[in-house]
Design an enzyme around this catalytic site. Structure first.
Site, PDB file in Angstrom:
ATOM      1  N   ASP A   1      40.374  46.214  48.876  1.00  0.00           N
ATOM      2  CA  ASP A   1      39.949  45.436  47.869  1.00  0.00           C
ATOM      3  C   ASP A   1      38.768  44.693  48.552  1.00  0.00           C
ATOM      4  O   ASP A   1      39.298  43.585  49.416  1.00  0.00           O
ATOM      5  CB  ASP A   1      41.062  44.744  47.143  1.00  0.00           C
ATOM      6  N   HIS A   2      37.442  44.742  48.231  1.00  0.00           N
ATOM      7  CA  HIS A   2      36.653  43.930  48.990  1.00  0.00           C
ATOM      8  C   HIS A   2      36.555  42.439  48.708  1.00  0.00           C
ATOM      9  O   HIS A   2      35.673  41.571  49.230  1.00  0.00           O
ATOM     10  CB  HIS A   2      35.310  44.635  48.543  1.00  0.00           C
TER      11      HIS A   2
END
Lengths: 464, 327
Positions: free
Chosen positions: A436-437
């Site tokens: 999850d950036h």
């Protein structure tokens, strides 16, 4: 007299339920049959109906909260009552209620007017209701009939012939999900067998089926393999509750989480050697470590070193968790309706390989036979999905919210590798981390993978 | 093709063979000797065995059954022929109150190895008092055995076993079956008691019966098979002792059971079997055990009413359809 709405018992094993969503708010007028809430049990998410007309005056359990079965979760005013008056009279003690055992009330038969609790029921057709013809009971899913008021033929009792009950148990079908075709809605053998067939069709619809025609002994045929032609047909496979949950959560994950992937290859030589040694030496003690057990320990130790990985996106904050709980994706057998669950290995960073191995086996066994409790699936902070046993080279996985990362693990395969400038044969395993950036940037991922690689390729660390 | 003989001839062969084998065996009853048997079952036996061993009696069931009890107590092995089991009722004290209890009451000193045999069941327009089906009434009594042969093979094999049994055996034949022909081997054989036989295999519903109604059961099973319902028809052969195991095994497979019993429903053999099946197969049943009996009325004289009162193929079909939820 106000009506208390309690957390319904929606499956045999359900002890508590989570309010996923309220579809009504305080002050809303509702009619009998309205689905006022979505409730998640250990097995599925189901809608909860009310059985009276009236007004919701008080919601006592908030969305996301989990309470024991039988706990009062909301209060309704009856049609002829003043909602404001009822609301005023409600003595709000939700904390006390969450611990108050109300199982007896939930189990009470139709003739026991224990209290004025309104029977609630999932919207799925119950035995005494006419069901649409295409209804196929979700195999393995469970739901409840809380005896409703007498109407028509049924007196609210669930009628099941003895052999139907036994067959349903054998096939892990909840008889309460079946439409009885016998007198008075009695569930009889053929109703169960139809459900079994429907389940088998569902299973057969999943390609490639394990039942695919594989000759017991390989036969060399000169031409194309001639088999009795299996006619393929269009089929509508109704969604099991689990399938609905999988669909909802994964669509949510792929559409809201900015995913990216980082792939790395590990030299598995030493780890596999260590595994062989340990399994040989500990065989007498019944220890049989899998590659996955090592990976769980490696990932957990790496998480400990990189706490920013052990985190969840919170909208306006990032929550870093105090426990390293590794989730393990477990596929369920088709007899149980297929699908998958994620079992939680709590505090995996503090557990030995032996403990991880044992606990994983127990959880997998339970998931595949009786199903896991909510506790056994809750609170993961990282997930491992391993398809290595199927010979998969590598793949990518979708993050399991609220995790921020998931590791997709392929098989450890013999490959030509260059070692000390020499071409040789080694064992390599590719693993792909989905991230999850919002929480984890690429460089952080690379650092985590370096740590992980160090652990995997120098497995002595795992022992001491 | 092996030998085909009539049911009545099979009975006679059994008696004659046993009398040749064992000099203690003798036949007694109304018309059994000079007249060659009211139904020609004992044809030629007087000639072979003489009046000492094939004995005509007056119309006096109480007397000659009592005589048999005494003879048996003293070591002989009588075969008592009732022209009809309907006539046995006047000898109830002998056959129910003395014979089955003697071994017990004498502390094992005196047994009553007697075969009581004769026609049982409605013969066809014989009226209420001569159309008895005694199986339920008599099977209630401990100490006796009861066999109901279906065909010539069983008529011979079961009767020979009955003669050799040391207990009173109630052997229920049928006037309607005496002329039925069937395969009976030349060589000697016995049919053991408490060994039911599957007359027709099937997976969908178990039908249990004894004696003549089995023909209706097989007729019903044939009709039902045309509709795709395969019935397993079990011939219990002996009511006491009852081979419940074979029945249970079948019901565990089919999950449905219909009992066909030509006696009245109340406190009957059918009720007993239903009860035992419920006890043994509760978790295997998909419906309660259904029973087809004679209606709970005295047998009518009128032909059409009598046929309607007795178990018949139509009633059995209806019961099977109903119990298997195919009504």
């Amino acid at each position: 007299m106000s009506i208390e709405i309690t957390m319904p018992r929606l499956s045999d094993t359900m002890e508590q339920g989570t309010i996923i969503k309220w579809n009504a708010k305080e002050g809303d007028a509702v009619s009998a049959g309205d689905a006022v809430a979505d409730i998640e049990t250990d097995k599925a998410t189901m809608e909860m109906q009310v059985y009276d007309d009236g007004t919701i005056v008080k919601i006592l359990v908030a969305e996301g909260d989990t309470v024991e079965v039988g706990t009062v979760i909301a209060v309704m005013a009856e049609e002829d009552e003043d909602p404001a008056e009822v609301a005023a009279s409600v003595n709000v003690q939700p904390a006390a209620q969450t611990t108050q055992p109300k199982q007896a009330a939930a189990d009470a038969g139709p003739d026991e007017t224990v209290q004025t609790e309104t029977p609630v029921q999932p919207v799925m057709p119950a035995a005494q209701e006419p069901a649409p013809a295409e209804t196929v009971p979700p195999v393995g899913a469970a739901q409840q009939i809380v005896a409703p008021a007498t109407d028509g033929v049924g007196d609210g009792r669930l009628r099941v012939s003895p052999v139907a009950r036994r067959l349903a148990e054998a096939h892990d079908i909840d008889v309460r999900t079946l439409q009885g075709s016998g007198p008075g809605g009695r569930v009889v053998k053929r109703d169960v067998l139809r459900a079994v067939d429907a389940g088998a069709e569902t299973a057969a619809a999943i390609p490639p089926s394990a039942k695919a025609v594989v000759p017991a002994t390989p036969v060399l045929l000169p031409g194309p393999i001639v088999q009795a032609p299996t006619v393929l047909q269009d089929q509508i496979v109704p969604l099991s509750n689990m399938r609905q949950i999988i669909a909802r959560r994964l669509v949510e994950a792929t559409t809201t989480i900015p995913h990216y992937q980082v792939t790395v290859s590990f030299d598995m030589e030493k780890l596999l050697e260590l595994r062989t040694t340990l399994n040989e030496q500990l065989a007498e003690q019944g220890v049989k470590l899998s590659v996955n057990d090592f990976l769980v320990r490696c990932c957990a130790l790496a998480m400990y070193q990189h706490p920013e990985f052990n985190a969840s996106w919170g909208g306006d904050h990032v929550k870093i968790h105090g426990e390293v709980n590794i989730g393990i994706a477990i596929s369920l057998p088709v007899e149980r309706g297929g699908g998958l669950v994620v079992a939680t290995l709590r505090n995996a960073d503090q557990k030995s390989l032996r403990a991880i191995s044992l606990e994983t086996k127990l959880l997998a066994e339970k998931a595949r036979t009786r199903g896991l409790s909510i506790d056994e699936m809750a609170d993961t902070t990282f997930t491992i999905s391993n398809l290595g046993m199927f010979g998969v080279d590598h793949f990518t996985a979708i993050i399991n919210p609220p995790n921020s990362a998931i590791l997709a693990v392929g098989a450890a395969l013999q490959k030509p590798v260059v070692r000390d400038g020499e071409l040789t044969i080694g064992y390599e395993m590719a693993a792909t981390l989905s991230l999850d950036h919002r929480v984890i940037d690429g460089a952080m991922a690379a650092q985590y993978l370096r740590t992980l690689k160090g652990l995997i390729e120098n497995p002595a660390t795992l022992l001491v | 093709m092996s030998r085909q003989i009539e049911y009545r001839d099979a009975l006679r062969e059994a008696m004659s063979e046993e009398m040749r084998r064992d000099p203690r065996v003798f036949l007694m009853g109304e018309e059994v000797a000079q007249y060659n048997g009211a139904y020609k079952v004992s044809r030629g036996m007087l000639e072979e065995f003489g009046p000492q061993r094939v004995v005509d009696t007056p119309i006096s069931e109480t007397g000659f059954t009592g005589l048999a009890v005494g003879a048996a107590m003293m070591g002989l092995r009588p075969i008592i022929e009732f022209m009809s089991w309907s006539f046995s009722l006047v000898a109830a004290d002998q056959i129910l109150n003395n014979a089955p209890k003697m071994l017990y009451m004498s502390g094992g000193q005196f047994g009553c190895p007697i075969v009581f045999r004769g026609n049982n069941g409605a013969g066809g327009q014989l009226g209420s008092t001569h159309s008895w089906c005694v199986e339920s009434l008599y099977a209630n009594v401990p100490g006796l055995k009861m066999a109901i042969p279906f065909d010539p093979y069983d008529a011979k094999g079961l009767l020979k076993t009955a003669v050799r049994d040391d207990n009173p055996v109630f052997f229920l034949e049928s006037e309607r079956l005496l002329s039925v022909k069937g395969e009976v081997p030349e060589e000697e054989y016995l049919v053991p008691f408490q060994q039911a036989l599957i007359r027709r295999p099937g997976a969908d519903c178990t039908i249990v019966s004894f004696g003549r109604p089995l023909y209706f059961c097989l007729e019903a099973a044939q009709a039902l098979a045309e509709d795709g319902i395969e019935c397993e028809v079990i011939d219990g052969r002996t009511i006491r002792p009852l081979d419940i195991e074979t029945i249970v095994e079948s019901v565990r497979k089919t999950n449905y059971c219909v009992v066909v019993d030509q006696s009245w429903p109340f406190a009957s053999v059918g009720a007993e079997i239903a009860s035992q099946v419920h006890e043994r197969c509760f978790d295997d049943l998909d419906n309660h055990v259904a029973r087809v009996h004679a209606d709970d009325v005295p047998p009518p004289y009128a032909y059409n009413l009598e046929q309607e009162m007795l178990p018949n193929a139509r009633k059995i079909c209806e019961a099977v359809r109903s119990v298997t939820y195919n009504a």
